[in-house]
Design an enzyme around this catalytic site. Structure first.
Site, PDB file in Angstrom:
ATOM      1  N   ASP A  34      35.368   7.185  23.717  1.00 54.74           N
ATOM      2  CA  ASP A  34      36.093   6.941  22.470  1.00 54.74           C
ATOM      3  C   ASP A  34      36.432   8.218  21.720  1.00 54.74           C
ATOM      4  O   ASP A  34      36.671   8.192  20.507  1.00 54.74           O
ATOM      5  CB  ASP A  34      35.265   6.029  21.568  1.00 54.74           C
ATOM      6  CG  ASP A  34      33.895   6.620  21.237  1.00 54.74           C
ATOM      7  OD1 ASP A  34      33.307   7.282  22.120  1.00 54.74           O
ATOM      8  OD2 ASP A  34      33.404   6.417  20.117  1.00 54.74           O
ATOM      9  N   LYS A 147      31.973   0.410  17.528  1.00 52.92           N
ATOM     10  CA  LYS A 147      31.077   1.519  17.214  1.00 52.92           C
ATOM     11  C   LYS A 147      31.527   2.221  15.947  1.00 52.92           C
ATOM     12  O   LYS A 147      32.727   2.370  15.695  1.00 52.92           O
ATOM     13  CB  LYS A 147      31.040   2.525  18.360  1.00 52.92           C
ATOM     14  CG  LYS A 147      29.887   3.515  18.245  1.00 52.92           C
ATOM     15  CD  LYS A 147      30.158   4.813  18.973  1.00 52.92           C
ATOM     16  CE  LYS A 147      31.048   5.728  18.170  1.00 52.92           C
ATOM     17  NZ  LYS A 147      31.131   7.088  18.734  1.00 52.92           N
ATOM     18  N   GLU A 188      25.399   3.686  14.643  1.00 48.39           N
ATOM     19  CA  GLU A 188      25.136   5.061  15.071  1.00 48.39           C
ATOM     20  C   GLU A 188      24.898   5.995  13.884  1.00 48.39           C
ATOM     21  O   GLU A 188      25.841   6.563  13.330  1.00 48.39           O
ATOM     22  CB  GLU A 188      26.294   5.599  15.920  1.00 48.39           C
ATOM     23  CG  GLU A 188      26.035   7.022  16.423  1.00 48.39           C
ATOM     24  CD  GLU A 188      27.142   7.571  17.305  1.00 48.39           C
ATOM     25  OE1 GLU A 188      27.045   8.747  17.698  1.00 48.39           O
ATOM     26  OE2 GLU A 188      28.105   6.832  17.596  1.00 48.39           O
ATOM     27  N   GLU A 190      23.775   9.344  13.486  1.00 48.12           N
ATOM     28  CA  GLU A 190      23.427  10.528  14.280  1.00 48.12           C
ATOM     29  C   GLU A 190      22.907  11.652  13.403  1.00 48.12           C
ATOM     30  O   GLU A 190      23.578  12.105  12.477  1.00 48.12           O
ATOM     31  CB  GLU A 190      24.638  11.037  15.073  1.00 48.12           C
ATOM     32  CG  GLU A 190      24.288  12.282  15.881  1.00 48.12           C
ATOM     33  CD  GLU A 190      25.421  12.799  16.746  1.00 48.12           C
ATOM     34  OE1 GLU A 190      25.194  13.774  17.494  1.00 48.12           O
ATOM     35  OE2 GLU A 190      26.539  12.243  16.672  1.00 48.12           O
ATOM     36  N   LYS A 230      22.454   2.910  18.142  1.00 51.27           N
ATOM     37  CA  LYS A 230      22.764   4.120  18.909  1.00 51.27           C
ATOM     38  C   LYS A 230      22.233   5.334  18.146  1.00 51.27           C
ATOM     39  O   LYS A 230      22.957   5.979  17.400  1.00 51.27           O
ATOM     40  CB  LYS A 230      24.284   4.244  19.146  1.00 51.27           C
ATOM     41  CG  LYS A 230      24.663   5.488  19.964  1.00 51.27           C
ATOM     42  CD  LYS A 230      26.141   5.513  20.310  1.00 51.27           C
ATOM     43  CE  LYS A 230      26.482   6.786  21.079  1.00 51.27           C
ATOM     44  NZ  LYS A 230      27.875   6.811  21.562  1.00 51.27           N
ATOM     45  N   SER A 301      24.067   5.392  25.648  1.00 46.86           N
ATOM     46  CA  SER A 301      25.477   5.317  25.270  1.00 46.86           C
ATOM     47  C   SER A 301      25.972   6.754  25.239  1.00 46.86           C
ATOM     48  O   SER A 301      26.039   7.389  24.192  1.00 46.86           O
ATOM     49  CB  SER A 301      25.659   4.632  23.913  1.00 46.86           C
ATOM     50  OG  SER A 301      27.038   4.597  23.554  1.00 46.86           O
ATOM     51  N   TYR A 364      34.287  14.123  15.396  1.00 49.36           N
ATOM     52  CA  TYR A 364      35.459  13.656  16.141  1.00 49.36           C
ATOM     53  C   TYR A 364      36.115  12.521  15.409  1.00 49.36           C
ATOM     54  O   TYR A 364      35.547  11.980  14.479  1.00 49.36           O
ATOM     55  CB  TYR A 364      35.089  13.214  17.556  1.00 49.36           C
ATOM     56  CG  TYR A 364      34.127  12.072  17.645  1.00 49.36           C
ATOM     57  CD1 TYR A 364      34.601  10.758  17.725  1.00 49.36           C
ATOM     58  CD2 TYR A 364      32.764  12.272  17.640  1.00 49.36           C
ATOM     59  CE1 TYR A 364      33.717   9.697  17.808  1.00 49.36           C
ATOM     60  CE2 TYR A 364      31.878  11.214  17.725  1.00 49.36           C
ATOM     61  CZ  TYR A 364      32.360   9.933  17.819  1.00 49.36           C
ATOM     62  OH  TYR A 364      31.482   8.889  17.897  1.00 49.36           O
TER      63      TYR A 364
END
Length: 364
Positions: A34, A147, A188, A190, A230, A301, A364
């Protein structure tokens, strides 16, 4: 009188839970394909390929063309919006190619990180506006999971309470919207590995972040059985002078999850966080072999940790496509084994550590 709030129907809950289970069924994980246009520019530049829509299509076709061997390793693929509507060289929609192999289609629905005012360089993630309509359309177009990535940074002052709380609430709101449309949300949060923090500090911050995330999930009445987490593995900062072994990483990671993640969560699919392909696989294997009780499916993932070898093998040349696809299959099979604690191909020296695909403050 107890406050009553809208709930999902039993049929909706069942669909969400069954979808989540299929994505991370034994031996299966997720291919994160992605990357945005900007992120793909960085990847392609590493191998001297121009960042055009056609080159991005050609590269993803290499991954999606993997034969049935990959069906036992990959339960779901996360698409970028552009890719969801692209076709193969022979005119077959990528979505159909994936679904015909029994692999579920997911979609990245956030619109990237933006500065969070009142903090020292921290961020939140945008994209909630219009998300409900986009989810409805994506479901019609074949996506059954989604996601959303939030990013937290580690420093002497970060992550701040404001950033932790804001990002937890954004993730919960996204999750609730997805579930209303029958889409399983991948959550997610992170924690970037930038910095020189040690393993203990990384574990402490991971616990704080996940505690806030699941408090927010409760506040927003998210159906946990219809979600996947995730998270980052608990590793030290990339500039940390102390190097920790796979068993230490595994113990810190599983301990953090046990203290914060409800057993109702269907599965945990770790991100690779800029680790080399081999590091990510070895750590995943060690996590699954950790002697502590683990009530969730623990899988992967991965984006770069599944794709780096394939990208290097391809380098934009058509004659390299078959070899590149084989590299991807090889990594998928290795991580399938690691998700079951059965990977034996690695060693503690991480022989490909020089091939790390890590970039500072990755966005991103």
């Amino acid at each position: 009188m107890t406050h009553q709030f809208p709930t999902l129907s039993e049929a909706q809950k069942r669909e969400l839970h069954e979808t989540a289970l299929r994505i991370v069924s034994p031996g299966k994980g997720i291919l994160a394909a992605d990357e945005s246009v900007g992120s793909m520019a960085k990847r392609l530049a590493q191998v001297g390929v121009e960042n055009t829509e056609e080159n991005r299509r050609q590269y993803r076709q290499i991954l999606f063309s993997a034969d049935d061997r990959v069906s036992g390793c990959i339960g779901g693929i996360i698409f970028f919006h552009e890719t969801l509507y692209q076709n193969s060289d022979t005119g077959i929609p990528f979505v159909k190619m994936i679904r015909d192999r029994g692999i579920l289609v997911g979609i990245k629905v956030d619109k990237g990180v933006v500065p969070l005012a009142g903090t020292f360089g921290e961020t939140t993630t945008q994209g909630l506006d219009g998300l409900s309509d986009r989810c409805a359309q994506y479901k019609k177009d074949g996506a059954v999971f989604a996601k959303w990535r939030c990013v937290l940074k580690v420093s002497e002052t970060n992550p701040s309470t404001l950033a932790i709380t804001e990002n937890a609430n954004v993730l919960a709101r996204y999750s609730s919207i997805c579930q209303q449309h029958g889409i399983v949300p991948i959550i997610e949060p992170e924690i970037l590995p930038d910095g020189d923090h040690d393993l203990k500090r990384s574990q402490c911050i991971t616990e704080k972040v996940l505690t806030a995330v699941y408090k927010a999930m409760s506040d927003h009445h998210v159906y946990l059985e219809g979600t996947l987490l995730k998270p980052n593995m608990v590793t030290s900062g990339h500039s940390c002078s102390t190097k920790y072994g796979p068993e230490e990483v595994a113990m810190a990671t599983v301990t953090a999850l046990r203290r914060t993640v409800p057993p109702a969560v269907t599965g945990v699919a770790f991100l690779s966080g800029g680790q080399s392909e081999e590091e990510a696989t070895v750590h995943l294997n060690a996590i699954n072999n950790c002697p502590l009780a683990k009530p969730w499916i623990l899988s992967f993932s991965f984006g770069r940790a599944l794709q780096a070898s394939a990208l290097r093998a391809w380098r934009g040349h058509k004659e390299n496509e078959k070899g590149a696809t084989e590299q991807f299959i090889k990594k998928a099979e290795a991580n399938s084994l690691a998700s079951q604690g059965k990977y034996t191909g690695g060693d503690n020296n991480y022989t490909d550590a020089g091939q790390r695909s890590y970039g500072s403050c990755h966005a991103y």
